[in-house]
Design an enzyme around this catalytic site. Structure first.
Site, mmCIF file in Angstrom:
data_model
loop_
_atom_site.group_PDB
_atom_site.id
_atom_site.type_symbol
_atom_site.label_atom_id
_atom_site.label_comp_id
_atom_site.label_asym_id
_atom_site.label_seq_id
_atom_site.Cartn_x
_atom_site.Cartn_y
_atom_site.Cartn_z
ATOM 1 N N GLU A 1 0.823 -1.221 0.000
ATOM 2 C CA GLU A 1 0.000 0.000 0.000
ATOM 3 C C GLU A 1 0.852 1.265 0.000
ATOM 4 O O GLU A 1 0.538 2.223 -0.707
ATOM 5 C CB GLU A 1 -0.987 -0.004 1.165
ATOM 6 C CG GLU A 1 -2.010 -1.133 1.118
ATOM 7 C CD GLU A 1 -2.791 -1.255 -0.187
ATOM 8 O OE1 GLU A 1 -2.928 -0.253 -0.930
ATOM 9 O OE2 GLU A 1 -3.274 -2.365 -0.478
ATOM 10 N N CYS B 1 9.980 -2.659 -10.514
ATOM 11 C CA CYS B 1 9.338 -1.700 -9.602
ATOM 12 C C CYS B 1 10.380 -0.891 -8.840
ATOM 13 O O CYS B 1 10.199 0.312 -8.615
ATOM 14 C CB CYS B 1 8.393 -2.420 -8.643
ATOM 15 S SG CYS B 1 6.898 -3.034 -9.449
#
Length: 173
Positions: free
Chosen positions: A131, A168
């Site tokens: 998150e 990422c």
């Protein structure tokens, strides 16, 4: 970079410790733990017997003292038409939330021979990293091992690792 963990409702110390350690380890950021907050008024949806995740994000954003803030709750959260969510964040926002409610199932699908407590701790760590990754602008990743992969069930959470994949990581740094 400072990330503030905002406990919402009663939260065991172990959950706060795991979340803090994971965020420091993956993002090399400073982490503080805010004082416990009450569940937001009006967040409970009686027709679903669940809480609206957006209201927990709003609380974490408003109360948190970090550049990024993550609410953590033991309550069952949902978002829009989804039956439930493990967590929610807005891309490039400063607030996010995870729920431990559905991370507590004892099985890890036979993937590893870990105790239920260790499986639960791993899931907490992965979901907070996931998150907060969204708040840094990272979207869902196609690599099932990457912490940023979408996890509709705990099975997918258990498959992924706690860290960002190379792609990422390059997007972030």
């Amino acid at each position: 970079m400072l990330v503030d963990i905002v406990p919402i409702g009663d939260l065991p110390a172990q959950v706060k410790r795991e979340a803090s350690a994971a965020l420091r380890g993956v993002y090399e950021c400073d982490v503080t733990v805010h004082e416990e907050q009450s569940i937001p008024d009006g967040a409970f949806d009686h027709s679903r017997s669940q809480y609206r995740a957006e209201q927990f994000i709003e609380l974490a954003s408003r109360i948190g003292s970090g550049e990024k803030n993550i609410g953590i709750t033991a309550e069952d959260l949902y978002y829009r038409r989804r039956n439930y969510v493990f967590g929610l964040a807005y891309l490039n926002g400063n607030g996010s939330v995870i729920s431990t409610y559905r991370l507590q199932t004892s099985s890890d699908g036979g993937l590893k021979s870990k105790s239920p407590d260790a499986v639960f701790a791993d899931r907490i760590r992965k979901e907070v990293v996931h998150e907060i990754g969204h708040t840094f602008g990272l979207e869902h990743c196609d690599n099932s091992k990457c912490v940023m992969s979408f996890s509709p069930t705990v099975r997918e959470v258990d498959v992924k690792e706690e860290n960002l994949c190379g792609s990422c990581n390059r997007l972030l740094y």
